[in-house]
Design a protein around this motif. Structure first.
Motif, PDB file in Angstrom:
ATOM      1  N   UNK A   1     -98.764  21.139 -68.172  1.00 36.75           N
ATOM      2  CA  UNK A   1     -97.932  20.471 -67.180  1.00 36.75           C
ATOM      3  C   UNK A   1     -98.827  19.522 -66.382  1.00 36.75           C
ATOM      4  N   UNK A   2     -98.448  18.255 -66.237  1.00 36.55           N
ATOM      5  CA  UNK A   2     -99.300  17.342 -65.478  1.00 36.55           C
ATOM      6  C   UNK A   2     -99.366  17.741 -64.006  1.00 36.55           C
ATOM      7  N   UNK A   3    -100.556  17.611 -63.419  1.00 38.14           N
ATOM      8  CA  UNK A   3    -100.749  17.969 -62.011  1.00 38.14           C
ATOM      9  C   UNK A   3    -100.099  16.909 -61.126  1.00 38.14           C
ATOM     10  N   UNK A   4     -99.343  17.353 -60.139  1.00 38.12           N
ATOM     11  CA  UNK A   4     -98.692  16.441 -59.204  1.00 38.12           C
ATOM     12  C   UNK A   4     -99.041  16.851 -57.781  1.00 38.12           C
ATOM     13  N   UNK A   5     -98.941  15.896 -56.881  1.00 39.09           N
ATOM     14  CA  UNK A   5     -99.194  16.135 -55.461  1.00 39.09           C
ATOM     15  C   UNK A   5     -98.218  15.293 -54.656  1.00 39.09           C
ATOM     16  N   UNK A   6     -98.267  15.423 -53.341  1.00 37.57           N
ATOM     17  CA  UNK A   6     -97.402  14.618 -52.485  1.00 37.57           C
ATOM     18  C   UNK A   6     -98.228  13.546 -51.798  1.00 37.57           C
ATOM     19  N   UNK A   7     -97.633  12.405 -51.603  1.00 37.00           N
ATOM     20  CA  UNK A   7     -98.301  11.288 -50.937  1.00 37.00           C
ATOM     21  C   UNK A   7     -98.488  11.642 -49.465  1.00 37.00           C
ATOM     22  N   UNK A   8     -99.688  11.406 -48.936  1.00 35.13           N
ATOM     23  CA  UNK A   8     -99.952  11.730 -47.533  1.00 35.13           C
ATOM     24  C   UNK A   8     -99.262  10.759 -46.579  1.00 35.13           C
ATOM     25  N   UNK A   9     -98.871   9.587 -47.081  1.00 35.63           N
ATOM     26  CA  UNK A   9     -98.238   8.584 -46.225  1.00 35.63           C
ATOM     27  C   UNK A   9     -96.713   8.725 -46.193  1.00 35.63           C
ATOM     28  N   UNK A  10     -96.078   8.773 -47.389  1.00 37.90           N
ATOM     29  CA  UNK A  10     -94.614   8.775 -47.423  1.00 37.90           C
ATOM     30  C   UNK A  10     -94.017  10.092 -47.914  1.00 37.90           C
ATOM     31  N   UNK A  11     -94.828  10.973 -48.499  1.00 40.69           N
ATOM     32  CA  UNK A  11     -94.337  12.275 -48.936  1.00 40.69           C
ATOM     33  C   UNK A  11     -93.722  12.299 -50.322  1.00 40.69           C
ATOM     34  N   UNK A  12     -93.833  11.206 -51.064  1.00 44.20           N
ATOM     35  CA  UNK A  12     -93.279  11.156 -52.416  1.00 44.20           C
ATOM     36  C   UNK A  12     -94.131  11.995 -53.365  1.00 44.20           C
ATOM     37  N   UNK A  13     -93.520  12.549 -54.399  1.00 37.45           N
ATOM     38  CA  UNK A  13     -94.244  13.314 -55.408  1.00 37.45           C
ATOM     39  C   UNK A  13     -94.857  12.337 -56.411  1.00 37.45           C
ATOM     40  N   UNK A  14     -96.192  12.429 -56.589  1.00 34.06           N
ATOM     41  CA  UNK A  14     -96.908  11.509 -57.468  1.00 34.06           C
ATOM     42  C   UNK A  14     -97.920  12.278 -58.300  1.00 34.06           C
ATOM     43  N   UNK A  15     -98.339  11.748 -59.453  1.00 30.41           N
ATOM     44  CA  UNK A  15     -99.437  12.361 -60.207  1.00 30.41           C
ATOM     45  C   UNK A  15    -100.731  12.285 -59.396  1.00 30.41           C
ATOM     46  N   UNK A  16    -101.618  13.250 -59.584  1.00 23.93           N
ATOM     47  CA  UNK A  16    -102.864  13.252 -58.835  1.00 23.93           C
ATOM     48  C   UNK A  16    -103.739  12.067 -59.222  1.00 23.93           C
ATOM     49  N   UNK A  17    -104.541  11.617 -58.284  1.00 19.75           N
ATOM     50  CA  UNK A  17    -105.517  10.533 -58.465  1.00 19.75           C
ATOM     51  C   UNK A  17    -104.868   9.228 -58.897  1.00 19.75           C
TER      52      UNK A  17
END
Length: 65
Positions: free
Chosen positions: A24-40
């Motif tokens: 499963x690809x690693x995902x995180x949340x954007x620190x600015x807008x909170x959107x779910x994005x892939x890491x790095x």
């Protein structure tokens, strides 16, 4: 040209192929807008990476404000 001496058995073939697993690809949340994005990666929503402006989209958004 290399030619195998013996045929690989179905069991040995299955054991070899059993080690491949999808991840499963690693995902995180954007620190600015909170959107779910892939890491790095740069956020596609706001254009920032680690709190820094990283794309033209983010520059355009700041000039509008």
């Amino acid at each position: 040209m290399a030619v195998p001496k013996k045929r690989t058995g179905a069991s040995a073939q299955g054991h070899r192929r059993a080690n491949w697993k999808a991840t499963i690809p690693a995902v995180t949340t954007c620190s600015n807008c909170g959107a779910t994005i892939p890491t790095h990666t740069v956020c596609p929503e706001c254009g920032q990476y680690k709190g820094q402006v990283a794309s033209k989209k983010a520059v355009a958004a700041k000039t509008e404000e």
